[in-house]
Design a protein around this motif. Structure first.
Motif, PDB file in Angstrom:
ATOM      1  N   UNK A 137     -19.545  75.160  48.911  1.00  0.00           N
ATOM      2  CA  UNK A 137     -20.492  75.652  47.933  1.00  0.00           C
ATOM      3  C   UNK A 137     -20.007  75.532  46.385  1.00  0.00           C
ATOM      4  N   UNK A 138     -20.377  73.976  46.211  1.00  0.00           N
ATOM      5  CA  UNK A 138     -20.064  73.690  44.692  1.00  0.00           C
ATOM      6  C   UNK A 138     -21.193  74.087  43.658  1.00  0.00           C
ATOM      7  N   UNK A 139     -21.262  75.215  43.495  1.00  0.00           N
ATOM      8  CA  UNK A 139     -22.364  75.874  42.815  1.00  0.00           C
ATOM      9  C   UNK A 139     -22.723  75.929  41.346  1.00  0.00           C
ATOM     10  N   UNK A 140     -21.484  75.372  40.812  1.00  0.00           N
ATOM     11  CA  UNK A 140     -21.507  75.199  39.322  1.00  0.00           C
ATOM     12  C   UNK A 140     -21.550  73.644  39.084  1.00  0.00           C
ATOM     13  N   UNK A 141     -22.161  73.592  38.049  1.00  0.00           N
ATOM     14  CA  UNK A 141     -22.277  72.228  37.435  1.00  0.00           C
ATOM     15  C   UNK A 141     -22.090  72.179  36.044  1.00  0.00           C
ATOM     16  N   UNK A 142     -21.341  71.102  35.496  1.00  0.00           N
ATOM     17  CA  UNK A 142     -20.999  70.790  34.178  1.00  0.00           C
ATOM     18  C   UNK A 142     -21.351  69.499  33.680  1.00  0.00           C
ATOM     19  N   UNK A 144     -10.210  72.456  32.217  1.00  0.00           N
ATOM     20  CA  UNK A 144      -9.612  71.184  32.890  1.00  0.00           C
ATOM     21  C   UNK A 144     -10.559  70.049  32.367  1.00  0.00           C
ATOM     22  N   UNK A 145      -9.888  69.133  31.676  1.00  0.00           N
ATOM     23  CA  UNK A 145     -10.806  67.633  31.487  1.00  0.00           C
ATOM     24  C   UNK A 145     -10.685  66.691  32.821  1.00  0.00           C
ATOM     25  N   UNK A 146     -11.838  66.340  33.074  1.00  0.00           N
ATOM     26  CA  UNK A 146     -12.075  65.391  34.020  1.00  0.00           C
ATOM     27  C   UNK A 146     -12.669  64.099  33.499  1.00  0.00           C
ATOM     28  N   UNK A 183     -16.675  67.400  42.610  1.00  0.00           N
ATOM     29  CA  UNK A 183     -16.921  66.062  42.786  1.00  0.00           C
ATOM     30  C   UNK A 183     -17.515  65.799  41.639  1.00  0.00           C
ATOM     31  N   UNK A 184     -17.626  64.260  41.184  1.00  0.00           N
ATOM     32  CA  UNK A 184     -18.279  63.746  39.973  1.00  0.00           C
ATOM     33  C   UNK A 184     -19.139  62.849  40.168  1.00  0.00           C
ATOM     34  N   UNK A 185     -20.082  62.803  39.269  1.00  0.00           N
ATOM     35  CA  UNK A 185     -21.231  61.608  39.491  1.00  0.00           C
ATOM     36  C   UNK A 185     -22.396  61.885  38.718  1.00  0.00           C
ATOM     37  N   UNK A 186     -23.438  61.711  39.221  1.00  0.00           N
ATOM     38  CA  UNK A 186     -24.738  61.837  38.750  1.00  0.00           C
ATOM     39  C   UNK A 186     -25.739  62.336  39.724  1.00  0.00           C
ATOM     40  N   UNK A 187     -26.901  63.368  39.253  1.00  0.00           N
ATOM     41  CA  UNK A 187     -27.798  63.677  40.217  1.00  0.00           C
ATOM     42  C   UNK A 187     -28.554  62.449  40.427  1.00  0.00           C
ATOM     43  N   UNK A 236     -23.789  61.946  33.427  1.00  0.00           N
ATOM     44  CA  UNK A 236     -22.394  62.441  34.138  1.00  0.00           C
ATOM     45  C   UNK A 236     -22.352  63.912  34.274  1.00  0.00           C
ATOM     46  N   UNK A 237     -22.049  64.357  35.661  1.00  0.00           N
ATOM     47  CA  UNK A 237     -21.863  65.650  35.875  1.00  0.00           C
ATOM     48  C   UNK A 237     -20.718  66.038  36.787  1.00  0.00           C
ATOM     49  N   UNK A 238     -20.098  67.332  36.705  1.00  0.00           N
ATOM     50  CA  UNK A 238     -19.151  67.419  37.636  1.00  0.00           C
ATOM     51  C   UNK A 238     -19.510  68.777  38.264  1.00  0.00           C
ATOM     52  N   UNK A 239     -19.632  68.658  39.787  1.00  0.00           N
ATOM     53  CA  UNK A 239     -19.917  69.957  40.492  1.00  0.00           C
ATOM     54  C   UNK A 239     -18.791  70.474  40.771  1.00  0.00           C
ATOM     55  N   UNK A 240     -18.768  71.852  40.885  1.00  0.00           N
ATOM     56  CA  UNK A 240     -17.635  72.508  41.365  1.00  0.00           C
ATOM     57  C   UNK A 240     -17.748  73.854  41.886  1.00  0.00           C
ATOM     58  N   UNK A 241     -16.396  74.513  42.280  1.00  0.00           N
ATOM     59  CA  UNK A 241     -16.524  75.873  43.071  1.00  0.00           C
ATOM     60  C   UNK A 241     -15.397  76.119  43.666  1.00  0.00           C
TER      61      UNK A 241
END
Length: 467
Positions: free
Chosen positions: A73-78, A47-49, A112-116, A63-68
């Motif tokens: 528990x959005x345990x994975x980030x890309x 999936x492209x975000x 969710x999308x954004x930045x650490x 830019x980072x996407x956290x997901x799960x």
């Protein structure tokens, strides 16, 4: 009574706190992710975000996407990448893309999308595609329209968002003319151009952040050599051997989709002409290759349906230059209609395209199965059995700032099944009948189509098709 020194000691912390609040709010405004949208790729586990931040985003914004599979528990980030900075009338926002890979099939994901460093959006959800070569437990459902801007479109956006909330949509297709920002370049010497684009993509976020929002370019994307379209809409062109994001293909739910560009002039030296998909053009050569592959897959039972979509219609019967009946036979629009009928219809028919979806004319019109102006399978417009040719569905009236008050050509051509003006019958209310198309595919031989009036939810057209 407090002394001046005491008052000063009170004011300093208050001033510091106020500055901190201002700095925090300004930072949030600068780096807040918005205009979030999804897109499919060729791979069912991807999936492209995409999202935007304003054009002053810091260089250290990553830019980072956290997901799960759980909102808690959005345990994975890309991580992702940014589009190169560019200016079209005024500086564009920073556009961020993240590709999620290896997702589980038929699974709901939270993200969710954004930045650490600078913060994240709220949490959204999307559902991945079902097991390859299946329709899934619900069949395949998608909505579509062309020609939507920020004016007169709230009813359509809200109604489509309701379908998304109810779990009735797997994707939405916007077939050209996205936002109509170019119609406002005369305002404030063009400084509002990017503002209108940003406003539009924020308006559709309740849709585009939940289901893939697939696009093709229209004539209103031409400014700056389609720079905004190419940057903001990252469609899966590389995986379909296209050299440009202007046209592409992909497969999902046993449907082979082919999105074409009816706008660019790759070969034609005259900048006022479209490419026309001439037989010598790169796009035409690519299209034929795609259609051959799709028809072979259809014959081998790997897919069941072939759907093509592009901004301009092959068939329409309204009194304006985009349809070219009578008063505009000598202008470029008529040349376009001749060319698309001459060059594309033949190859579509040869390779068994089931539907061509389009917009451009700000109305609704559906054809019978048609080839070279001859209608087939006429009789009951609500039930089409064993169609002998492709059907075209033109849904160009979701709402925009341009005139949709078009009159019908009389008599109605034999190939035209139903025509609906976007204005009311008295021609006094703009986009009274604004609406969108809705398809459901159940298996290899059965599909259902519906056209909804966005303002009321009324069903204005419907048919079952069985092969």
């Amino acid at each position: 009574v407090k002394s001046p020194s005491q008052i000063d000691r009170v004011r300093k912390p208050m001033k510091s706190a106020l500055l901190l609040v201002i700095f925090f709010n300004l930072g949030w405004a600068l780096y807040h992710p918005d205009q979030i949208r999804l897109a499919w790729t060729e791979n069912i586990g991807d999936m492209m975000i995409t999202w935007n931040t304003v054009n002053t985003t810091a260089n250290d914004y990553v830019g980072v996407v956290k997901y799960g599979t759980s909102s808690s528990e959005l345990a994975t980030s890309a991580p992702g990448f940014n589009e190169p900075s560019y200016t079209c009338f005024n500086k564009a926002p920073i556009i961020h893309h993240v590709l999620l890979k290896g997702l589980k099939e038929a699974t709901t994901y939270y993200y969710c999308v954004g930045s650490e460093k600078y913060g994240f959006s709220k949490i959204f959800t999307f559902e991945t595609q079902p097991t390859k070569n299946t329709y899934g437990s619900k069949g395949f459902r998608f909505g579509f329209y062309g020609d939507m801007g920020i004016d007169y479109s709230n009813f359509t956006i809200n109604r489509v968002a309701e379908f998304v909330d109810a779990g009735k949509l797997d994707a939405v297709f916007h077939i050209g003319d996205i936002s109509y920002a170019d119609d406002r370049v005369h305002e404030n010497k063009g400084t509002s151009y990017q503002d209108i684009l940003n406003k539009f993509y924020n308006m559709i976020e309740p849709i585009s952040a939940r289901v893939p929002y697939m696009t093709t370019p229209g004539n209103h994307e031409r400014l700056c050599d389609f720079a905004d379209y190419k940057a903001r809409n990252l469609m899966p062109y590389k995986t379909s051997d296209s050299k440009t994001p202007m046209y592409y293909s992909f497969q999902t739910h046993r449907v082979y989709f082919i999105g074409i560009s009816t706008e660019q002039h790759l070969q034609d030296p005259n900048p006022h002409h479209e490419e026309y998909l001439d037989h010598a053009s790169p796009q035409y050569e690519w299209l034929v290759k795609e259609l051959k592959q799709a028809s072979e897959m259809k014959a081998n039972g790997e897919i069941d349906w072939i759907i093509a979509y592009g901004h301009r219609p092959m068939y329409c019967s309204f009194k304006w230059s985009g349809c070219c009946w009578g008063e505009c036979e000598s202008n470029d629009y008529h040349l376009w209609k001749n060319k698309i009928t001459e060059n594309i219809e033949e190859v579509f028919h040869e390779h068994g395209v089931d539907f061509y979806l389009c917009g451009h004319t700000h109305t609704y019109e559906r054809t019978w199965p048609v080839y070279k102006n001859k209608a087939f399978n006429t009789g009951n417009r609500h039930s089409i059995e064993k169609p002998q040719a492709m059907m075209e569905i033109m849904a160009g009236a979701p709402g925009d700032m341009e005139d949709g008050n078009l009159k019908f050509i009389d008599p109605q051509p034999a190939w035209s099944t139903l025509r609906i003006s976007s204005w009311n019958e008295a021609h006094t209310i703009p986009f009274e009948n604004a609406g969108f198309g809705y398809f459901q595919f159940f298996n290899a031989s059965c599909a259902r189509f519906e056209y909804y009036k966005a303002r009321t939810g009324e069903l204005l057209d419907e048919f079952w098709l069985t092969k």
